[in-house]
Enzyme design. Structure first.
Site, PDB file in Angstrom:
ATOM      1  N   TRP A  39       0.820  -1.221   0.000  1.00 36.36           N
ATOM      2  CA  TRP A  39       0.000   0.000   0.000  1.00 36.36           C
ATOM      3  C   TRP A  39       0.848   1.264   0.000  1.00 36.36           C
ATOM      4  O   TRP A  39       0.335   2.363  -0.070  1.00 36.36           O
ATOM      5  CB  TRP A  39      -0.935   0.018   1.207  1.00 36.36           C
ATOM      6  CG  TRP A  39      -0.247  -0.303   2.496  1.00 36.36           C
ATOM      7  CD1 TRP A  39       0.425   0.567   3.301  1.00 36.36           C
ATOM      8  CD2 TRP A  39      -0.154  -1.583   3.116  1.00 36.36           C
ATOM      9  NE1 TRP A  39       0.929  -0.092   4.383  1.00 36.36           N
ATOM     10  CE2 TRP A  39       0.582  -1.419   4.294  1.00 36.36           C
ATOM     11  CE3 TRP A  39      -0.627  -2.867   2.786  1.00 36.36           C
ATOM     12  CZ2 TRP A  39       0.863  -2.489   5.156  1.00 36.36           C
ATOM     13  CZ3 TRP A  39      -0.354  -3.903   3.639  1.00 36.36           C
ATOM     14  CH2 TRP A  39       0.376  -3.720   4.805  1.00 36.36           C
ATOM     15  N   GLU A  56      -4.770   1.219   6.527  1.00 34.17           N
ATOM     16  CA  GLU A  56      -4.816   1.682   7.920  1.00 34.17           C
ATOM     17  C   GLU A  56      -5.996   1.072   8.674  1.00 34.17           C
ATOM     18  O   GLU A  56      -5.885   0.763   9.850  1.00 34.17           O
ATOM     19  CB  GLU A  56      -4.864   3.216   7.994  1.00 34.17           C
ATOM     20  CG  GLU A  56      -3.543   3.887   7.636  1.00 34.17           C
ATOM     21  CD  GLU A  56      -2.403   3.515   8.587  1.00 34.17           C
ATOM     22  OE1 GLU A  56      -2.662   3.116   9.727  1.00 34.17           O
ATOM     23  OE2 GLU A  56      -1.244   3.614   8.167  1.00 34.17           O
ATOM     24  N   LEU A  99      -9.543 -11.960   9.396  1.00 37.38           N
ATOM     25  CA  LEU A  99      -8.748 -10.783   9.785  1.00 37.38           C
ATOM     26  C   LEU A  99      -9.145 -10.271  11.177  1.00 37.38           C
ATOM     27  O   LEU A  99      -8.412  -9.514  11.805  1.00 37.38           O
ATOM     28  CB  LEU A  99      -8.953  -9.683   8.731  1.00 37.38           C
ATOM     29  CG  LEU A  99      -7.909  -8.591   8.562  1.00 37.38           C
ATOM     30  CD1 LEU A  99      -6.502  -9.157   8.458  1.00 37.38           C
ATOM     31  CD2 LEU A  99      -8.199  -7.754   7.320  1.00 37.38           C
ATOM     32  N   TYR A 139      -6.379   8.000  15.476  1.00 38.61           N
ATOM     33  CA  TYR A 139      -5.112   7.517  14.925  1.00 38.61           C
ATOM     34  C   TYR A 139      -5.225   7.340  13.400  1.00 38.61           C
ATOM     35  O   TYR A 139      -4.381   7.816  12.647  1.00 38.61           O
ATOM     36  CB  TYR A 139      -4.686   6.185  15.571  1.00 38.61           C
ATOM     37  CG  TYR A 139      -3.547   5.592  14.796  1.00 38.61           C
ATOM     38  CD1 TYR A 139      -2.257   6.099  14.953  1.00 38.61           C
ATOM     39  CD2 TYR A 139      -3.758   4.612  13.827  1.00 38.61           C
ATOM     40  CE1 TYR A 139      -1.209   5.628  14.184  1.00 38.61           C
ATOM     41  CE2 TYR A 139      -2.723   4.141  13.053  1.00 38.61           C
ATOM     42  CZ  TYR A 139      -1.446   4.646  13.240  1.00 38.61           C
ATOM     43  OH  TYR A 139      -0.419   4.197  12.468  1.00 38.61           O
ATOM     44  N   ASP A 157       0.794   5.817  17.462  1.00 36.64           N
ATOM     45  CA  ASP A 157       0.340   4.457  17.786  1.00 36.64           C
ATOM     46  C   ASP A 157       1.279   3.886  18.850  1.00 36.64           C
ATOM     47  O   ASP A 157       2.109   4.609  19.420  1.00 36.64           O
ATOM     48  CB  ASP A 157       0.308   3.582  16.525  1.00 36.64           C
ATOM     49  CG  ASP A 157       1.693   3.329  15.945  1.00 36.64           C
ATOM     50  OD1 ASP A 157       2.681   3.924  16.447  1.00 36.64           O
ATOM     51  OD2 ASP A 157       1.817   2.524  15.004  1.00 36.64           O
TER      52      ASP A 157
END
Ligand code: SF4
Length: 367
Positions: A39, A56, A99, A139, A157
């Protein structure tokens, strides 16, 4: 051993790092050692906001290594945010299956629709506008604003908290230290190479300034680091003692029809694992593991249930789940679905359900 450090003292005895010098050193290192990720834009290329945002969202609570193949599957199937917005919810769930944290998949899909409806697929490009999207917390909004649009956003983070705590030898334990570390991180943020800087700090935390055994000897910012100078790098950030995690327990009911099909049901549209398929089970309750006699009325069919040996454990964000598994053969159950074993991989099944299936395959010789 006392080391020389590029810092000056400031009030509160916290060492001050020169932001300009630190950024220069870190970015020079990033230019040579940046991680290659599907990405990420190539050096000098414009980032693709859809790719940055998608990655993200996937990276929330999931590792880079796990996300890689999922990201590729998504962008092959839905190459643009418009294509994702047009997808069927169940197809998104299916591609996301495995996931974890499935609310993210729903929010992702809702956000894609919002983006397309609002401005025909033009991404919101400020932190404030990104925060309005479903599933886009502080975030994620900061990360997308910095990486995709070069905004001067403070992207903090766990990796960044760790680097800041060590750099400044900040000994206040987490979570109380969160705001202190955020304020420290903000001093380094500018609009120059904002995306590269955010990613450089993430890469440093992930590959050099690791939670255990940080590679201080090869760290590009070692000369700025107070924790390294004091020999306490690995002990930071400190953490307040954790409360024990709550545990819920249940019995899963694995039913086959005797011809290689398994009984599945869909979870409710709201709540944990919303809308996903599952092996039916009793309620996930606090307290000891349920006995077959106690939860038999929760079973999807009346049958001669056999309890398998062993327990399955699965970690969710707010609790741990322990399950035992009962197996039976039956021919029918209203409101449920039979799925043949080879087709299970195409279902939107969360990871915990795959654990149940593997458990049955290991312990139930008849299956
Ligand atoms: Fe982290 Fe060590 Fe580098 Fe300090 S010197 S930032 S502790 S890797």
């Amino acid at each position: 051993m006392k080391r020389s450090v590029q810092q000056t003292e400031e009030h509160g005895n916290r060492p001050r790092v020169d932001p300009q010098a630190f950024r220069r050193r870190l970015l020079a290192w990033y230019d040579r050692h940046r991680r290659v990720m599907p990405w990420r834009a190539e050096k000098g290329q414009q980032p693709n906001p859809y790719h940055v945002w998608l990655s993200e969202i996937m990276l929330q609570q999931t590792t880079v290594a796990t996300v890689g193949p999922y990201f590729m599957k998504f962008v092959r199937r839905w190459p643009t945010v418009q294509a994702l917005a047009r997808a069927k919810p169940d197809d998104v769930r299916k591609l996301w299956a495995g996931l974890g944290y499935y609310r993210r998949a729903r929010s992702l899909h809702e956000a894609a629709r919002v983006i397309v409806q609002q401005d025909d697929g033009r991404f919101p490009d400020t932190e404030a506008a990104l925060r309005m999207l479903p599933g886009c917390g502080p975030y994620t909004a900061a990360a997308v604003a910095a990486i995709a649009f070069g905004r001067a956003a403070n992207v903090v983070d766990g990796n960044v908290e760790r680097v800041m705590a060590r750099l400044h030898a900040e000994k206040t334990p987490l979570p109380q230290a969160k705001q202190i570390l955020r304020d420290l991180a903000a001093r380094f943020v500018t609009g120059t190479r904002a995306g590269d800087y955010a990613q450089a700090l993430m890469d440093l935390g992930a590959t050099v300034c690791t939670p255990r055994n940080p590679s201080c000897a090869s760290c590009p910012v070692e000369s700025f680091c107070a924790a390294r100078a004091q020999g306490i790098a690995e002990s930071l950030p400190r953490r307040a003692e954790k409360k024990p995690r709550p545990v819920r327990r249940a019995m899963a009911f694995y039913v086959t029809d005797g011809n290689g099909a398994v009984l599945l049901r869909r979870r409710p549209a709201k709540g944990l694992l919303a809308g996903m398929m599952e092996i039916p089970s009793s309620d996930w309750r606090k307290g000891p593991l349920p006995s077959l006699r106690r939860v038999q009325e929760d079973a999807p069919v009346k049958a001669d249930w056999q309890l398998l040996p062993g327990t399955i454990r699965h970690v969710f964000s707010h609790f741990d789940l322990e399950m035992v598994v009962a197996v039976a053969t039956s021919s029918g159950a209203a409101g449920h679905r039979w799925v043949r074993l080879p087709a299970l991989s195409r279902e939107a099944l969360p990871s915990v359900m795959h654990k149940i299936i593997r458990h049955v395959q290991t312990h139930n010789r008849k299956d």
